[in-house]
Design a protein around this motif. Structure first.
Motif, PDB file in Angstrom:
ATOM      1  N   LEU A  47       0.826  -1.210   0.000  1.00 33.49           N
ATOM      2  CA  LEU A  47       0.000   0.000   0.000  1.00 33.49           C
ATOM      3  C   LEU A  47       0.860   1.260   0.000  1.00 33.49           C
ATOM      4  O   LEU A  47       0.525   2.262  -0.646  1.00 33.49           O
ATOM      5  N   ILE A  48       1.977   1.231   0.704  1.00 32.99           N
ATOM      6  CA  ILE A  48       2.904   2.368   0.705  1.00 32.99           C
ATOM      7  C   ILE A  48       3.497   2.551  -0.693  1.00 32.99           C
ATOM      8  O   ILE A  48       3.615   3.678  -1.185  1.00 32.99           O
ATOM      9  N   ILE A  54       1.475   6.416  -7.260  1.00 38.49           N
ATOM     10  CA  ILE A  54       0.382   7.195  -7.866  1.00 38.49           C
ATOM     11  C   ILE A  54      -0.133   8.323  -6.985  1.00 38.49           C
ATOM     12  O   ILE A  54      -1.031   9.047  -7.387  1.00 38.49           O
ATOM     13  N   GLY A  55       0.408   8.462  -5.781  1.00 36.24           N
ATOM     14  CA  GLY A  55       0.025   9.576  -4.935  1.00 36.24           C
ATOM     15  C   GLY A  55      -1.324   9.449  -4.259  1.00 36.24           C
ATOM     16  O   GLY A  55      -1.959  10.454  -3.959  1.00 36.24           O
ATOM     17  N   VAL A  56      -1.754   8.226  -4.018  1.00 35.21           N
ATOM     18  CA  VAL A  56      -3.014   8.006  -3.300  1.00 35.21           C
ATOM     19  C   VAL A  56      -2.695   7.280  -2.000  1.00 35.21           C
ATOM     20  O   VAL A  56      -2.334   6.100  -2.001  1.00 35.21           O
ATOM     21  N   GLU A  57      -2.816   8.009  -0.890  1.00 40.64           N
ATOM     22  CA  GLU A  57      -2.592   7.409   0.420  1.00 40.64           C
ATOM     23  C   GLU A  57      -3.856   6.680   0.854  1.00 40.64           C
ATOM     24  O   GLU A  57      -4.960   7.221   0.725  1.00 40.64           O
ATOM     25  N   ASP A  62      -9.518   2.677   5.815  1.00 41.99           N
ATOM     26  CA  ASP A  62     -10.048   2.245   4.521  1.00 41.99           C
ATOM     27  C   ASP A  62      -9.495   0.897   4.069  1.00 41.99           C
ATOM     28  O   ASP A  62      -9.819   0.446   2.958  1.00 41.99           O
ATOM     29  N   TYR A  63      -8.691   0.241   4.872  1.00 49.17           N
ATOM     30  CA  TYR A  63      -8.067  -1.013   4.445  1.00 49.17           C
ATOM     31  C   TYR A  63      -9.104  -2.058   4.042  1.00 49.17           C
ATOM     32  O   TYR A  63      -8.888  -2.820   3.107  1.00 49.17           O
ATOM     33  N   GLU A  64     -10.244  -2.076   4.728  1.00 51.91           N
ATOM     34  CA  GLU A  64     -11.251  -3.083   4.387  1.00 51.91           C
ATOM     35  C   GLU A  64     -11.818  -2.868   2.978  1.00 51.91           C
ATOM     36  O   GLU A  64     -12.356  -3.788   2.394  1.00 51.91           O
ATOM     37  N   ASP A  65     -11.666  -1.666   2.451  1.00 48.86           N
ATOM     38  CA  ASP A  65     -12.158  -1.368   1.095  1.00 48.86           C
ATOM     39  C   ASP A  65     -11.194  -1.827   0.006  1.00 48.86           C
ATOM     40  O   ASP A  65     -11.561  -1.828  -1.172  1.00 48.86           O
ATOM     41  N   GLY A  71     -12.068  -4.077  -5.256  1.00 56.36           N
ATOM     42  CA  GLY A  71     -12.185  -2.995  -4.287  1.00 56.36           C
ATOM     43  C   GLY A  71     -11.037  -2.007  -4.403  1.00 56.36           C
ATOM     44  O   GLY A  71     -11.245  -0.789  -4.349  1.00 56.36           O
ATOM     45  N   LEU A  72      -9.835  -2.535  -4.576  1.00 54.34           N
ATOM     46  CA  LEU A  72      -8.664  -1.674  -4.704  1.00 54.34           C
ATOM     47  C   LEU A  72      -8.755  -0.818  -5.969  1.00 54.34           C
ATOM     48  O   LEU A  72      -8.499   0.387  -5.935  1.00 54.34           O
ATOM     49  N   LEU A  73      -9.147  -1.437  -7.080  1.00 55.62           N
ATOM     50  CA  LEU A  73      -9.275  -0.677  -8.325  1.00 55.62           C
ATOM     51  C   LEU A  73     -10.332   0.415  -8.204  1.00 55.62           C
ATOM     52  O   LEU A  73     -10.118   1.550  -8.644  1.00 55.62           O
ATOM     53  N   ASN A  74     -11.465   0.087  -7.611  1.00 53.06           N
ATOM     54  CA  ASN A  74     -12.509   1.094  -7.418  1.00 53.06           C
ATOM     55  C   ASN A  74     -12.029   2.233  -6.521  1.00 53.06           C
ATOM     56  O   ASN A  74     -12.253   3.407  -6.812  1.00 53.06           O
ATOM     57  N   TYR A  75     -11.369   1.869  -5.436  1.00 52.37           N
ATOM     58  CA  TYR A  75     -10.875   2.865  -4.479  1.00 52.37           C
ATOM     59  C   TYR A  75      -9.904   3.818  -5.159  1.00 52.37           C
ATOM     60  O   TYR A  75     -10.003   5.039  -5.022  1.00 52.37           O
ATOM     61  N   LEU A  76      -8.950   3.254  -5.890  1.00 52.93           N
ATOM     62  CA  LEU A  76      -7.923   4.087  -6.520  1.00 52.93           C
ATOM     63  C   LEU A  76      -8.483   4.886  -7.692  1.00 52.93           C
ATOM     64  O   LEU A  76      -8.085   6.035  -7.902  1.00 52.93           O
ATOM     65  N   SER A  77      -9.398   4.312  -8.441  1.00 51.60           N
ATOM     66  CA  SER A  77      -9.944   4.979  -9.630  1.00 51.60           C
ATOM     67  C   SER A  77     -10.591   6.320  -9.309  1.00 51.60           C
ATOM     68  O   SER A  77     -10.467   7.266 -10.083  1.00 51.60           O
ATOM     69  N   VAL A  78     -11.262   6.401  -8.183  1.00 52.36           N
ATOM     70  CA  VAL A  78     -11.948   7.652  -7.835  1.00 52.36           C
ATOM     71  C   VAL A  78     -11.024   8.654  -7.148  1.00 52.36           C
ATOM     72  O   VAL A  78     -11.397   9.815  -6.973  1.00 52.36           O
ATOM     73  N   ARG A  79      -9.813   8.210  -6.753  1.00 54.45           N
ATOM     74  CA  ARG A  79      -8.918   9.104  -6.020  1.00 54.45           C
ATOM     75  C   ARG A  79      -7.653   9.503  -6.775  1.00 54.45           C
ATOM     76  O   ARG A  79      -6.980  10.435  -6.383  1.00 54.45           O
ATOM     77  N   VAL A  80      -7.327   8.773  -7.815  1.00 49.93           N
ATOM     78  CA  VAL A  80      -6.081   9.045  -8.525  1.00 49.93           C
ATOM     79  C   VAL A  80      -6.190  10.358  -9.294  1.00 49.93           C
ATOM     80  O   VAL A  80      -7.257  10.715  -9.787  1.00 49.93           O
ATOM     81  N   ARG A  81      -5.092  11.048  -9.372  1.00 56.77           N
ATOM     82  CA  ARG A  81      -5.061  12.361 -10.039  1.00 56.77           C
ATOM     83  C   ARG A  81      -4.833  12.205 -11.517  1.00 56.77           C
ATOM     84  O   ARG A  81      -4.236  11.379 -12.028  1.00 56.77           O
TER      85      ARG A  81
END
Length: 81
Positions: A47-48, A54-57, A62-65, A71-81
């Motif tokens: 995760l680090i 990609i700059g998404v902490e 939120d680990y359960e997401d 889940g990881l792809l969805n989480y990152l997709s909405v937060r990545v710049r």
């Protein structure tokens, strides 16, 4: 960033913590840690590495997401710049 680019980064970073595993074989619903036999320390390092790439902490709350590939792809997709 497109989903294919995110997957490439995720697979690369998973390969760094589990070099013998094949992250591309994960189904979207599969638990990443269980499927690739990654302990909690290695998952944290993963995760680090994602944050550095990609700059998404991902905060601990939120680990359960992000335990599954989907889940990881969805989480990152909405937060990545």
């Amino acid at each position: 960033m497109r989903e294919a680019e995110l997957k490439e980064i995720i697979f690369r970073e998973l390969h760094n913590v589990a070099p013998e595993a094949d992250p591309a074989s994960l189904s979207p619903e599969e638990n990443i840690r269980e499927a690739l036999d990654i302990d909690s320390y290695d998952f944290l390092q993963f995760l680090i590495a994602i944050d550095e790439a990609i700059g998404v902490e991902i905060p601990e709350a939120d680990y359960e997401d992000v335990f599954t590939m989907g889940g990881l792809l969805n989480y990152l997709s909405v937060r990545v710049r």
